[in-house]
Design an enzyme around this catalytic site. Sequence first.
Site, PDB file in Angstrom:
ATOM      1  NE  ARG A   1      -1.779   7.452  -2.456  1.00  0.00           N
ATOM      2  CZ  ARG A   1      -2.134   6.552  -3.356  1.00  0.00           C
ATOM      3  NH1 ARG A   1      -1.900   6.764  -4.629  1.00  0.00           N
ATOM      4  NH2 ARG A   1      -2.712   5.420  -2.990  1.00  0.00           N
TER       5      ARG A   1
ATOM      6  CG  HIS B   1      -2.026   0.952   1.166  1.00  0.00           C
ATOM      7  ND1 HIS B   1      -1.845   2.304   1.259  1.00  0.00           N
ATOM      8  CD2 HIS B   1      -3.344   0.764   0.984  1.00  0.00           C
ATOM      9  CE1 HIS B   1      -3.012   2.908   1.142  1.00  0.00           C
ATOM     10  NE2 HIS B   1      -3.944   1.998   0.968  1.00  0.00           N
TER      11      HIS B   1
END
Length: 566
Positions: free
Chosen positions: A258, A236
Site C-alpha cells: 500500500r 493487519h
Amino acid sequence: MRRLRTDILILGSGGAGLFAALHAQAANPSLSITIAVKGLLGKCGCTRMVQGGYNAALAAGDSVERHFMDTIEGGKWLPDQDLAWTLVTGAIERIHELENEIGCFFDRNPDGTIHQKAFAGQTFDRTVHKGDLTGIEIINRLAEQVWARGIARLEEHRALEFILTADGDALAGVLLVDMRDGEYVLVEAQAVLLATGGGPTMYRFHTPSGDKSCDGMAMALSAGLPLRDMEMVQFHPTGLLAGAHTRMTGTVLEEGLRGAGGYLLDGRGERFMLSHDPRGERATRDIVSRAIYAEMRAGRTTPNGGVWLSMAHLGADSVRSQFKGMVERCADCGFDLAGGRVEVVPPAHYMMGGVEFAADCTTALRGLFVAGEDSGGVHGANRLGGNGVANSTVFGAIAGDAMAAWVGREGSFRAADARAVKAAIERAERPFHTGEASDLEEIRERLHTTMWDDAGIERAGGALDALARQLRGYAMPSAARDRAFNMTWHDWLNLGNLVSVSEAIVAAAVARENSRGAHFRADFPEPGELSASTFTRVRKVADVLAVDEVPVRFTRVRPGESLLTT
Ligand SMILES: Cc1cc2nc3c(=O)[nH]c(=O)nc-3n(C[C@H](O)[C@H](O)[C@H](O)COP(=O)(O)OP(=O)(O)OC[C@H]3O[C@@H](n4cnc5c(N)ncnc54)[C@H](O)[C@@H]3O)c2cc1C
C-alpha cells in the site's frame, strides 16, 4: 509425573525466550537454564515469521526521542512511558548485538551502513531488515547460539499451569505435558520467564503461527495476575484470503504494497479508502482495517468475502522486482499480485495487551518474569510495525539479565503445592474421563464467529460463557484417547485458553467507553480526553473477571508536549 529442577525455566523460544536464555547464561554461566517449548526450538512462534523488520533509531537524523514519540503517539498515549523508553533505547543495543555477537546479516546501503526502510506511522525510515525474511535470519542465528551453549531444551513440551507455593505467595514451578508421550512434567525453578507470545488465533482470520493459543496469558489469568490493555487487538489490513481450506489464508501481505501505491477495491472494483481518510490506502492500520470491514459488512465483497488489493497500475515488472516474496506467495495460491488482483481481508495480528510488568520484567508474582507478546503496556492502543520484534528481543534480554541477578540475590527452590499440582492435572485430564462428546470443530467455529462478529474490528460485546461450559463438559471419543501426540487433547486445551483470553478481551472492550487505536466502539466513537487517559486492568478473582480503569502515568511527556525540539 516426571519431576525436573532447573534454576531458570523459560517458556517459549521466540525472540524473547532465546534472548533471555543467552543473556541469563552470559550473566551467570553456572546457572542451569531450560527452555520449554510447545514446538521445535527455532521452528515455531511468530518471531520467525517477521517479514518487514525491526525498528531502531540508528541513522543520522533519527533519535531515540523521535522513535519514542512515534511509539507514544502511535499508541494513542496509552503506553507505559518507562517501558516505551526502555524499548527504544534497548533496540539500538540489541541490533548491534544481533549483528556483532549473534551473527545476523541485515541489508546494507552502498556506503556500508545498515539499510532502514519506511513503515507506516513513523516519522523516520528506521526499520532494519533482511529482505522480507527478517525473522528467519534472527531466529536461525539465535537458535544456533543456544544449541552451541548447552542450554537444556524440552521441545514439544506444553506449559499447562503455574504451580505456586502452598501459601500462594510465590511461584514454585510449572506443570507441563510432554506432547510426545502425554506424560506430565513438573519443572521446579527458582525463576520462570513467560514468553509464549500471545497470539490472537481466536478470530476467524488471523496471522500468528498455529502453535500459539494465548496459553501464557490464560495461565496468568488463572493464577490471578493482572493483565492490561486486553481490548487492544491489532488487525493487519491485508491478509491473503484464499478460502477456508488453506492455512495460507491470513498470510500477511506487507504494508509496503500500500505504501508503494497499491489500491484497495471493493467487490465491484471501485476504490473506497479515500472516502474514509484523505491518506487513502496509506492511512494507519486501524483505519484501513475498519474501512475494509465496513465494505465487508455492506456486502460489497469479492468471491471469498473480502476486498481486492490491486497493484497492476504500478506496472507488473516494477511490482515483481520490488515485492518478489509477496508475488511468489500470492502465485502459490493462484493470484497474480503483479499484474492482476488479490483477495484480502484484515486478520487479527498482534495483542498489545498482556501481563502487567515492570521495566526489569518482574511481575506481581514472585519468581515470575514476562517478556515479549505475553506482556502488556509497551505499545498502548497500537503497535507500530517493527516494534514487535524489538519488544521481544529487548525485554527478553533484560529478563535474562534480571533473572540471573535475581536468582543470585534472592532465589531459592520453593516447595510446590502438591494439592495445586493434583488439581491442575485433574483439569487437564477432564476430557479423558467425563462429559459428553461434542465436536471441537463446531466449538472453534462458534468461537471464531463470536470474536469476529462481536469483538473484532468493531466492538459490540458478546457472550462466551456457553462455549466455556461446553468445553468443560467435553469428552474425547474413546478411539482418540492415545496420549502420544494427541492433537484432539491439545486442541481442547488450546480452545480452553482461547476462550478464557477472549473473555478478558471482551470484558476490557466493554469497560472502555471510548475509541482509541485498535479499539473502536460504534457507541463510543470518540477517543476521550487524552490527558485523562486510563488503561484497563483485567484479573480473575475467584473465577470471575474484574476490570479496573487505571490512570496512565505520563512520566516523560504529557499529551500536547513532545520530547523533540524541532
Ligand atoms: C506474519 C507476522 C509478521 C510479523 N512481522 C513483524 C515485523 O515485520 N516486525 C515486527 O516488529 N513484528 C512483526 N510481527 C510480530 C512479531 O513476530 C512478534 O511481536 C514477536 O516476534 C513475538 O515474539 P515472542 O518471543 O513474544 O513470541 P514468539 O516468537 O511467537 O514465540 C512464542 C513461543 O512460545 C511457544 N509457546 C506457545 N505456547 C506455549 C506453551 N503453552 N508452552 C510452551 N511454549 C509455548 C511457541 O511455540 C513459541 O516458541 C509479525 C507477526 C506475524 C504473525
